[in-house]
Structures are given as structure tokens and as C-alpha cells.
Design a protein around this motif. Structure first.
Motif, PDB file in Angstrom:
ATOM      1  N   ASP A 134       0.804  -1.225   0.000  1.00 38.94           N
ATOM      2  CA  ASP A 134       0.000   0.000   0.000  1.00 38.94           C
ATOM      3  C   ASP A 134       0.838   1.276   0.000  1.00 38.94           C
ATOM      4  O   ASP A 134       0.515   2.228  -0.708  1.00 38.94           O
ATOM      5  CB  ASP A 134      -0.965   0.015   1.181  1.00 38.94           C
ATOM      6  CG  ASP A 134      -2.083  -1.017   1.039  1.00 38.94           C
ATOM      7  OD1 ASP A 134      -2.035  -1.841   0.098  1.00 38.94           O
ATOM      8  OD2 ASP A 134      -3.007  -0.983   1.864  1.00 38.94           O
ATOM      9  N   GLU A 135       1.904   1.300   0.792  1.00 36.59           N
ATOM     10  CA  GLU A 135       2.757   2.503   0.817  1.00 36.59           C
ATOM     11  C   GLU A 135       3.405   2.721  -0.546  1.00 36.59           C
ATOM     12  O   GLU A 135       3.550   3.851  -0.999  1.00 36.59           O
ATOM     13  CB  GLU A 135       3.818   2.402   1.916  1.00 36.59           C
ATOM     14  CG  GLU A 135       3.245   2.586   3.306  1.00 36.59           C
ATOM     15  CD  GLU A 135       2.531   3.922   3.485  1.00 36.59           C
ATOM     16  OE1 GLU A 135       3.102   4.974   3.119  1.00 36.59           O
ATOM     17  OE2 GLU A 135       1.393   3.917   3.982  1.00 36.59           O
ATOM     18  N   MET A 136       3.809   1.641  -1.186  1.00 38.25           N
ATOM     19  CA  MET A 136       4.387   1.733  -2.528  1.00 38.25           C
ATOM     20  C   MET A 136       3.332   2.263  -3.499  1.00 38.25           C
ATOM     21  O   MET A 136       3.624   3.134  -4.319  1.00 38.25           O
ATOM     22  CB  MET A 136       4.901   0.363  -2.981  1.00 38.25           C
ATOM     23  CG  MET A 136       5.486   0.367  -4.388  1.00 38.25           C
ATOM     24  SD  MET A 136       6.994   1.340  -4.558  1.00 38.25           S
ATOM     25  CE  MET A 136       8.149   0.334  -3.621  1.00 38.25           C
ATOM     26  N   ALA A 137       2.120   1.742  -3.399  1.00 38.50           N
ATOM     27  CA  ALA A 137       1.048   2.210  -4.282  1.00 38.50           C
ATOM     28  C   ALA A 137       0.807   3.705  -4.090  1.00 38.50           C
ATOM     29  O   ALA A 137       0.659   4.449  -5.066  1.00 38.50           O
ATOM     30  CB  ALA A 137      -0.233   1.416  -4.023  1.00 38.50           C
ATOM     31  N   ARG A 138       0.822   4.162  -2.845  1.00 40.95           N
ATOM     32  CA  ARG A 138       0.648   5.596  -2.577  1.00 40.95           C
ATOM     33  C   ARG A 138       1.772   6.420  -3.205  1.00 40.95           C
ATOM     34  O   ARG A 138       1.538   7.469  -3.797  1.00 40.95           O
ATOM     35  CB  ARG A 138       0.564   5.852  -1.073  1.00 40.95           C
ATOM     36  CG  ARG A 138      -0.752   5.439  -0.461  1.00 40.95           C
ATOM     37  CD  ARG A 138      -0.806   5.764   1.047  1.00 40.95           C
ATOM     38  NE  ARG A 138      -2.005   5.234   1.624  1.00 40.95           N
ATOM     39  CZ  ARG A 138      -2.137   3.992   2.112  1.00 40.95           C
ATOM     40  NH1 ARG A 138      -1.120   3.173   2.105  1.00 40.95           N
ATOM     41  NH2 ARG A 138      -3.296   3.592   2.610  1.00 40.95           N
ATOM     42  N   LEU A 139       3.003   5.934  -3.067  1.00 39.00           N
ATOM     43  CA  LEU A 139       4.149   6.624  -3.658  1.00 39.00           C
ATOM     44  C   LEU A 139       4.004   6.701  -5.181  1.00 39.00           C
ATOM     45  O   LEU A 139       4.220   7.760  -5.790  1.00 39.00           O
ATOM     46  CB  LEU A 139       5.454   5.905  -3.291  1.00 39.00           C
ATOM     47  CG  LEU A 139       6.722   6.441  -3.960  1.00 39.00           C
ATOM     48  CD1 LEU A 139       7.067   7.834  -3.442  1.00 39.00           C
ATOM     49  CD2 LEU A 139       7.883   5.481  -3.728  1.00 39.00           C
ATOM     50  N   LEU A 140       3.635   5.606  -5.793  1.00 34.85           N
ATOM     51  CA  LEU A 140       3.494   5.570  -7.252  1.00 34.85           C
ATOM     52  C   LEU A 140       2.353   6.472  -7.723  1.00 34.85           C
ATOM     53  O   LEU A 140       2.473   7.170  -8.734  1.00 34.85           O
ATOM     54  CB  LEU A 140       3.300   4.134  -7.730  1.00 34.85           C
ATOM     55  CG  LEU A 140       4.507   3.209  -7.504  1.00 34.85           C
ATOM     56  CD1 LEU A 140       4.137   1.769  -7.786  1.00 34.85           C
ATOM     57  CD2 LEU A 140       5.698   3.653  -8.334  1.00 34.85           C
ATOM     58  N   LEU A 141       1.255   6.466  -6.982  1.00 34.78           N
ATOM     59  CA  LEU A 141       0.143   7.355  -7.329  1.00 34.78           C
ATOM     60  C   LEU A 141       0.564   8.819  -7.227  1.00 34.78           C
ATOM     61  O   LEU A 141       0.260   9.628  -8.107  1.00 34.78           O
ATOM     62  CB  LEU A 141      -1.069   7.075  -6.435  1.00 34.78           C
ATOM     63  CG  LEU A 141      -1.812   5.778  -6.748  1.00 34.78           C
ATOM     64  CD1 LEU A 141      -2.727   5.404  -5.596  1.00 34.78           C
ATOM     65  CD2 LEU A 141      -2.581   5.905  -8.064  1.00 34.78           C
ATOM     66  N   LYS A 142       1.281   9.142  -6.166  1.00 35.03           N
ATOM     67  CA  LYS A 142       1.771  10.509  -5.989  1.00 35.03           C
ATOM     68  C   LYS A 142       2.707  10.903  -7.133  1.00 35.03           C
ATOM     69  O   LYS A 142       2.741  12.055  -7.558  1.00 35.03           O
ATOM     70  CB  LYS A 142       2.483  10.640  -4.643  1.00 35.03           C
ATOM     71  CG  LYS A 142       2.889  12.051  -4.307  1.00 35.03           C
ATOM     72  CD  LYS A 142       3.493  12.138  -2.920  1.00 35.03           C
ATOM     73  CE  LYS A 142       3.886  13.575  -2.612  1.00 35.03           C
ATOM     74  NZ  LYS A 142       4.494  13.698  -1.298  1.00 35.03           N
ATOM     75  N   ALA A 143       3.455   9.929  -7.655  1.00 34.56           N
ATOM     76  CA  ALA A 143       4.381  10.163  -8.768  1.00 34.56           C
ATOM     77  C   ALA A 143       3.672  10.203 -10.118  1.00 34.56           C
ATOM     78  O   ALA A 143       4.310  10.401 -11.152  1.00 34.56           O
ATOM     79  CB  ALA A 143       5.464   9.101  -8.778  1.00 34.56           C
ATOM     80  N   GLY A 144       2.351   9.984 -10.107  1.00 31.19           N
ATOM     81  CA  GLY A 144       1.585  10.101 -11.343  1.00 31.19           C
ATOM     82  C   GLY A 144       1.145   8.804 -11.981  1.00 31.19           C
ATOM     83  O   GLY A 144       0.661   8.804 -13.120  1.00 31.19           O
ATOM     84  N   ALA A 145       1.262   7.680 -11.284  1.00 27.94           N
ATOM     85  CA  ALA A 145       0.840   6.395 -11.849  1.00 27.94           C
ATOM     86  C   ALA A 145      -0.650   6.421 -12.160  1.00 27.94           C
ATOM     87  O   ALA A 145      -1.451   6.972 -11.404  1.00 27.94           O
ATOM     88  CB  ALA A 145       1.160   5.263 -10.883  1.00 27.94           C
ATOM     89  N   SER A 146      -1.005   5.790 -13.257  1.00 26.94           N
ATOM     90  CA  SER A 146      -2.407   5.722 -13.664  1.00 26.94           C
ATOM     91  C   SER A 146      -3.113   4.539 -13.006  1.00 26.94           C
ATOM     92  O   SER A 146      -2.729   3.389 -13.234  1.00 26.94           O
ATOM     93  CB  SER A 146      -2.513   5.563 -15.184  1.00 26.94           C
ATOM     94  OG  SER A 146      -3.855   5.281 -15.549  1.00 26.94           O
ATOM     95  N   PRO A 147      -4.167   4.799 -12.240  1.00 27.54           N
ATOM     96  CA  PRO A 147      -4.912   3.694 -11.640  1.00 27.54           C
ATOM     97  C   PRO A 147      -5.874   3.034 -12.631  1.00 27.54           C
ATOM     98  O   PRO A 147      -6.448   1.992 -12.333  1.00 27.54           O
ATOM     99  CB  PRO A 147      -5.679   4.362 -10.499  1.00 27.54           C
ATOM    100  CG  PRO A 147      -5.855   5.771 -10.945  1.00 27.54           C
ATOM    101  CD  PRO A 147      -4.640   6.096 -11.766  1.00 27.54           C
ATOM    102  N   THR A 148      -6.013   3.628 -13.820  1.00 25.74           N
ATOM    103  CA  THR A 148      -6.975   3.102 -14.795  1.00 25.74           C
ATOM    104  C   THR A 148      -6.322   2.361 -15.958  1.00 25.74           C
ATOM    105  O   THR A 148      -7.033   1.808 -16.800  1.00 25.74           O
ATOM    106  CB  THR A 148      -7.849   4.244 -15.352  1.00 25.74           C
ATOM    107  OG1 THR A 148      -7.008   5.225 -15.962  1.00 25.74           O
ATOM    108  CG2 THR A 148      -8.685   4.882 -14.248  1.00 25.74           C
ATOM    109  N   HIS A 149      -4.994   2.341 -16.012  1.00 25.38           N
ATOM    110  CA  HIS A 149      -4.307   1.592 -17.072  1.00 25.38           C
ATOM    111  C   HIS A 149      -4.749   0.135 -16.997  1.00 25.38           C
ATOM    112  O   HIS A 149      -4.819  -0.447 -15.919  1.00 25.38           O
ATOM    113  CB  HIS A 149      -2.787   1.693 -16.895  1.00 25.38           C
ATOM    114  CG  HIS A 149      -2.033   0.785 -17.814  1.00 25.38           C
ATOM    115  ND1 HIS A 149      -1.681   1.158 -19.088  1.00 25.38           N
ATOM    116  CD2 HIS A 149      -1.603  -0.488 -17.651  1.00 25.38           C
ATOM    117  CE1 HIS A 149      -1.053   0.138 -19.666  1.00 25.38           C
ATOM    118  NE2 HIS A 149      -0.996  -0.858 -18.804  1.00 25.38           N
ATOM    119  N   ARG A 150      -5.044  -0.455 -18.129  1.00 25.31           N
ATOM    120  CA  ARG A 150      -5.515  -1.844 -18.154  1.00 25.31           C
ATOM    121  C   ARG A 150      -4.434  -2.779 -18.682  1.00 25.31           C
ATOM    122  O   ARG A 150      -3.737  -2.458 -19.636  1.00 25.31           O
ATOM    123  CB  ARG A 150      -6.774  -1.960 -18.997  1.00 25.31           C
ATOM    124  CG  ARG A 150      -7.903  -1.140 -18.386  1.00 25.31           C
ATOM    125  CD  ARG A 150      -9.280  -1.584 -18.844  1.00 25.31           C
ATOM    126  NE  ARG A 150     -10.306  -0.832 -18.124  1.00 25.31           N
ATOM    127  CZ  ARG A 150     -10.789  -1.176 -16.937  1.00 25.31           C
ATOM    128  NH1 ARG A 150     -10.363  -2.254 -16.332  1.00 25.31           N
ATOM    129  NH2 ARG A 150     -11.709  -0.431 -16.354  1.00 25.31           N
TER     130      ARG A 150
END
Length: 182
Positions: A134-150
Motif C-alpha cells: 500500500d505505501e508503494m502504491a501511494r508513492l506511485l500514485l503521488k508520482a503520477g501512476a495511472s490507476p486506470t491503465h488496463r
């Protein structure tokens, strides 16, 4: 005093290594996190983006095995953070799977692409979600990762969080999708 031989030393007598042995030692230094040895190899002319069997680079090996100092040395010597192995995995994908936050930060600071997908379309964010990082996911989201990429199965990181019942991460990603989350 005269020399009994005018020939140079033989390979075996001075302990010289073949190019293949040198490459193996270099990759092992990355895998084992021997930052000083890696620096010596790089200063002697080894290429930071050397490719091993299966397409592994020293950066992928050092990252995946959690060696922050070795990753730092490789990046300082010009290792490219987005090179992919034969399955399309990057160093960032490996640390997302493992949850190594300090290395993820180094890779992101070095310009690693946050949404570089592997051969089946999975991004580092997807790996973080799939393996409960989860912490990694938060970091990646903050860095601009797309949660909708399929991915190749049509699944997004949001779908994966929903499947796992991860309400907090799901809410964060859904907010990001709507533009309301940081």
C-alpha cells in the motif's frame, strides 16, 4: 641476471579473467549489493546497462534484491532506469512488487517511468496493489501512476484493489481517477 623466458605471463599464472567471467562478477556485485565493487567495475569501463541472460541489467538485479547503495552507484554512472528485461519488467516494477520504498524513490528521481508496463501490460502500480504494498502504491500514485491503465486481461489497478477488498487504496485511486486525490 638473465630472464629464462621472454614470453609474457600466461592467463592462468596471473589470474586474469575472461570477459565472460568479468561480466559474471559484475552482475554478481549488483545482485549482492557490493556498491564499492560495482563502482570499481564501472570506473574500469563496464557499461552500467550491460545486459545479462534474460535481459537483466545490473540496475534490475540490484533493485530487485533491495540494494539501495548499489542502485545509487549504478544511477550515478548513467544506468537507464527504464530498461526492461525479456519479460518487460523494469527495476521499478521489481521494487514495487517487493515494496522497497527507498529504491523506488531513487528510481523515480532518476526519471523512471511510473507506468512502464511489462509484457502482459502490468505496471508497477498493479504489482504494488497485487502484493499488498500500500505505501508503494501511494508513492506511485503521488508520482503520477495511472490507476486506470488496463493490463492484457483488461484489469486496472482499481479493479485489483477492489478484488482484494482494499477499501483505503480503492478510495485513494478512485479519488485520483476523479482528480480529487493527491
Amino acid at each position: 641476471m638473465t630472464s629464462s623466458s621472454t614470453q609474457g605471463p600466461t592467463q592462468a599464472s596471473v589470474g586474469e579473467f575472461t570477459p565472460q567471467q568479468i561480466e559474471a562478477l559484475f552482475l554478481n556485485a549488483a545482485r549482492e549489493g557490493e556498491a564499492d565493487l560495482l563502482a570499481s567495475f564501472l570506473e574500469a569501463g563496464m557499461k552500467p546497462d550491460f545486459r545479462a541472460e534474460k535481459g537483466y541489467t545490473p540496475l534490475i538485479l540490484a533493485s530487485y534484491n533491495g540494494h539501495t547503495d548499489a542502485v545509487s552507484v549504478l544511477l550515478k554512472h548513467g544506468a537507464k532506469p527504464d530498461l526492461q528485461d525479456d519479460k518487460g519488467a523494469t527495476a521499478l516494477a521489481g521494487v514495487a512488487f517487493k515494496g522497497f520504498l527507498p529504491i523506488a524513490r531513487l528510481l523515480l528521481e532518476a526519471g523512471a517511468g511510473v507506468d512502464v508496463a511489462n509484457g502482459v501490460g502490468r505496471t508497477p502500480l498493479m504489482f504494488a496493489v497485487m502484493f499488498g504494498r500500500d505505501e508503494m502504491a501511494r508513492l506511485l500514485l503521488k508520482a503520477g501512476a495511472s490507476p486506470t491503465h488496463r493490463d492484457g486481461e483488461g484489469l486496472s489497478a482499481i479493479d485489483l484493489a477492489q478484488r482484494q477488498g482494499n477499501a483505503a487504496l480503492l478510495a485513494l485511486m478512485q479519488g485520483k481517477e476523479k482528480g480529487t486525490a493527491a
